[in-house]
Design an enzyme around this catalytic site. Structure first.
Site, mmCIF file in Angstrom:
data_model
loop_
_atom_site.group_PDB
_atom_site.id
_atom_site.type_symbol
_atom_site.label_atom_id
_atom_site.label_comp_id
_atom_site.label_asym_id
_atom_site.label_seq_id
_atom_site.Cartn_x
_atom_site.Cartn_y
_atom_site.Cartn_z
ATOM 1 N N GLU A 163 -7.981 55.585 -41.083
ATOM 2 C CA GLU A 163 -6.662 55.550 -41.733
ATOM 3 C C GLU A 163 -6.716 55.440 -43.265
ATOM 4 O O GLU A 163 -6.017 54.633 -43.868
ATOM 5 C CB GLU A 163 -5.839 54.392 -41.156
ATOM 6 N N GLU A 199 -6.764 57.194 -29.387
ATOM 7 C CA GLU A 199 -5.973 55.976 -29.115
ATOM 8 C C GLU A 199 -4.673 56.359 -28.409
ATOM 9 O O GLU A 199 -3.590 55.913 -28.773
ATOM 10 C CB GLU A 199 -5.659 55.235 -30.423
HETATM 11 O O1 G3I Z 1 -7.568 37.211 -32.484
HETATM 12 C C1 G3I Z 1 -6.405 36.567 -33.026
HETATM 13 C C2 G3I Z 1 -6.214 35.265 -32.387
HETATM 14 O O2 G3I Z 1 -7.286 34.423 -32.732
HETATM 15 C C3 G3I Z 1 -4.875 34.682 -32.865
HETATM 16 O O3 G3I Z 1 -4.620 33.482 -32.204
HETATM 17 C C4 G3I Z 1 -3.736 35.664 -32.577
HETATM 18 C C5 G3I Z 1 -2.394 35.150 -33.072
HETATM 19 O O4 G3I Z 1 -1.479 36.224 -33.254
HETATM 20 O O5 G3I Z 1 -4.015 36.849 -33.218
HETATM 21 C C6 G3I Z 1 -5.208 37.453 -32.764
HETATM 22 O O6 G3I Z 1 -5.435 38.608 -33.462
HETATM 23 C C7 G3I Z 1 -4.614 39.707 -33.136
HETATM 24 C C8 G3I Z 1 -5.532 40.826 -32.643
HETATM 25 O O7 G3I Z 1 -4.780 42.010 -32.461
HETATM 26 C C9 G3I Z 1 -6.228 40.483 -31.333
HETATM 27 O O8 G3I Z 1 -5.276 40.305 -30.322
HETATM 28 C C10 G3I Z 1 -3.893 40.135 -34.392
HETATM 29 O O9 G3I Z 1 -2.937 39.147 -34.748
HETATM 30 C C11 G3I Z 1 -3.188 41.464 -34.166
HETATM 31 O O10 G3I Z 1 -2.646 41.913 -35.387
HETATM 32 C C12 G3I Z 1 -4.204 42.478 -33.672
HETATM 33 O O11 G3I Z 1 -3.507 43.686 -33.433
HETATM 34 C C13 G3I Z 1 -4.359 44.799 -33.319
HETATM 35 C C14 G3I Z 1 -4.002 45.822 -34.402
HETATM 36 O O12 G3I Z 1 -4.819 46.969 -34.238
HETATM 37 C C15 G3I Z 1 -4.226 45.264 -35.806
HETATM 38 O O13 G3I Z 1 -3.768 46.191 -36.719
HETATM 39 C C16 G3I Z 1 -4.133 45.433 -31.963
HETATM 40 O O14 G3I Z 1 -4.582 44.530 -30.940
HETATM 41 C C17 G3I Z 1 -4.899 46.736 -31.851
HETATM 42 O O15 G3I Z 1 -4.519 47.398 -30.677
HETATM 43 C C18 G3I Z 1 -4.533 47.624 -33.042
HETATM 44 O O16 G3I Z 1 -5.324 48.788 -32.943
HETATM 45 C C19 G3I Z 1 -5.092 49.766 -33.982
HETATM 46 C C20 G3I Z 1 -6.371 50.527 -34.150
HETATM 47 O O17 G3I Z 1 -7.440 49.654 -34.408
HETATM 48 C C21 G3I Z 1 -6.254 51.564 -35.266
HETATM 49 N N1 G3I Z 1 -5.130 52.439 -35.042
HETATM 50 C C22 G3I Z 1 -3.860 51.783 -34.799
HETATM 51 C C23 G3I Z 1 -3.984 50.789 -33.651
HETATM 52 C C24 G3I Z 1 -2.663 50.161 -33.363
HETATM 53 O O18 G3I Z 1 -2.190 49.447 -34.483
#
Ligand code: G3I
Length: 386
Positions: free
Chosen positions: A162, A272
């Site tokens: 990205e 994805e």
């Molecule tokens: O791991 C922490 C945890 O310790 C904490 O307690 C919790 C509280 O909210 O957050 C957890 O982290 C989260 C993480 O996912 C794991 O669940 C983050 O807040 C959350 O922002 C994160 O979201 C991920 C996102 O990328 C971040 O931008 C999504 O799971 C994941 O599916 C998403 O994947 C991205 C690809 O990598 C790139 N393309 C877009 C796609 C969707 O946004």
């Protein structure tokens, strides 16, 4: 024309044959055939995984249906390398072990991104902004450590994720990330590919982005790819994320994006994939909608289901036609029980463009081929019955 197709699919939804209803009610293992088997003459079919999905009830379905996995979060810079001398290998190792022991291939995601970043990398020894030299050295060390550790086990990497700008300004090709700002331009992208190739010369290397079918962004990605190729960057292909909507992309947009990338001699992976049933409802004043006024979850209505089936069918019909260029299709999460999209975004900022701080409201996206009970949806049968 579009109305006719939607009506026919709606008819299909309501009059699904007995065979399909029976099959859809079975858990994967009962049929002995999964997505990977239906597509064995085309391309691997993958899924994004987490520790929870590998150790819970999703695990059997993953093994039955898919022959490729991508760690959803556990190999990203921030989670795996939170400070200079600390690497969190535990989850990434567990995913790799799970896949290797079951002969499932692994895509690495990702080596350089502006999100879920390792913030310490951007700071110098005294808290000042890091210099370009220091940042690139850290990028190199990071890539050598991560891609080096899984050399021979991870067959493909999303090297840079990205890096292209989202606006309609065609002169603004690159996202103004910390990477871009500190390096004073996009050279970090070339460097990342070079380091990844040095760390694991056999791995296939991809540039990965979303909305790669939208005309303005498509052309920006094309410019980046031309620059990489002109500079002899070791790039093998493009990851089109495919976080799609019921009417987006159109078949023409999808074909055009494929034609453009493959004209450069590059392969394509859909990295994805999911198709949300949610429709953004813009606030005319601001173009966005505050969470408090977001449309409540409407459920998986027959109309949404019919449109989703049509969009999945359209996509896979095209994928099969381009099979000599497509080296993988991966779904982002296992089933509608839990998608990264659920609850994310109150308006236009949903989807891949949503940041970690986007307001969350309870609206499910129902974006995948398996329902909340991990059963095959009718969209599944539309994808495998060809
Ligand atoms: O791991 C922490 C945890 O310790 C904490 O307690 C919790 C509280 O909210 O957050 C957890 O982290 C989260 C993480 O996912 C794991 O669940 C983050 O807040 C959350 O922002 C994160 O979201 C991920 C996102 O990328 C971040 O931008 C999504 O799971 C994941 O599916 C998403 O994947 C991205 C690809 O990598 C790139 N393309 C877009 C796609 C969707 O946004």
């Amino acid at each position: 024309m579009y109305l006719t197709i939607t009506l026919s699919i709606l008819f299909f939804v309501q009059c699904t044959s007995k065979h399909q209803v029976t099959a859809a009610s079975l858990v994967g293992t009962a049929t002995g055939k999964g997505l990977k088997d239906y597509y064995k003459d085309y391309f691997p079919i993958g899924v994004a995984v987490s520790m929870a999905s590998l150790h819970g009830p999703d695990s059997a379905l993953i093994v039955e249906e898919f022959n490729s996995v991508t760690p959803e979060n556990d190999m990203k810079m921030g989670p795996i390398h939170p400070s200079e001398n600390v690497y969190n290998w535990k989850n990434a190792d567990a995913i790799v072990d799970f896949a290797v022991s079951r002969h499932i291939r692994i895509r690495g995601h990702n080596l350089c991104w502006h999100n879920q970043e390792a913030g310490w990398m951007f700071k110098g020894p005294n808290g000042e902004p890091a210099t370009k030299e220091l940042l690139l050295q850290r990028l190199k060390d990071h890539i050598f450590a991560v891609a080096g550790r899984y050399k021979g086990k991870i067959y493909a990497w999303d090297v840079v994720n990205e890096a292209v700008d989202d606006s309609d300004d065609t002169t603004q090709v690159y996202r103004k990330s910390n990477w871009y700002k500190i390096c004073n331009g996009p050279d970090f992208i070339d460097s990342a590919f070079k380091y990844a190739h040095e760390a694991d010369p056999d791995a296939k290397l991809y540039y990965n982005d979303y909305n790669s079918e939208h005309p303005v962004k498509r052309e920006k990605i094309f410019k980046l790819l031309q620059k990489l190729i002109a500079g002899h960057a070791p790039i093998d292909g493009v990851g089109m994320q495919a976080h799609w909507k019921l009417n987006d992309p159109s078949p023409d947009e999808l074909r055009k994006a494929l034609d453009e990338v493959t004209s450069l001699g590059l392969k394509v992976q859909f990295t994805e994939m999911d198709i949300t049933i949610r429709l953004p409802k813009p606030n005319p004043a601001s173009g966005t909608m505050p969470a408090a006024t977001a449309v409540p979850d409407s459920g998986y209505t027959p109309l949404a289901e019919a449109k989703q089936i049509a969009q999945y069918k359209m996509a896979f019909d095209i994928f099969r036609k381009y099979k000599r260029f497509i080296t993988g299709v991966t779904f982002w999460n296992v089933s509608d029980r839990s998608s990264w999209l659920d609850g994310r975004g109150g308006g236009l900022m949903g989807g891949a463009a949503a940041g970690a701080n986007t307001p969350r409201v309870v609206r499910k996206a129902y974006p995948l081929l398996f329902d909340e009970n991990r059963q095959r949806k009718k969209a599944y049968w539309a994808v495998v019955n060809f």
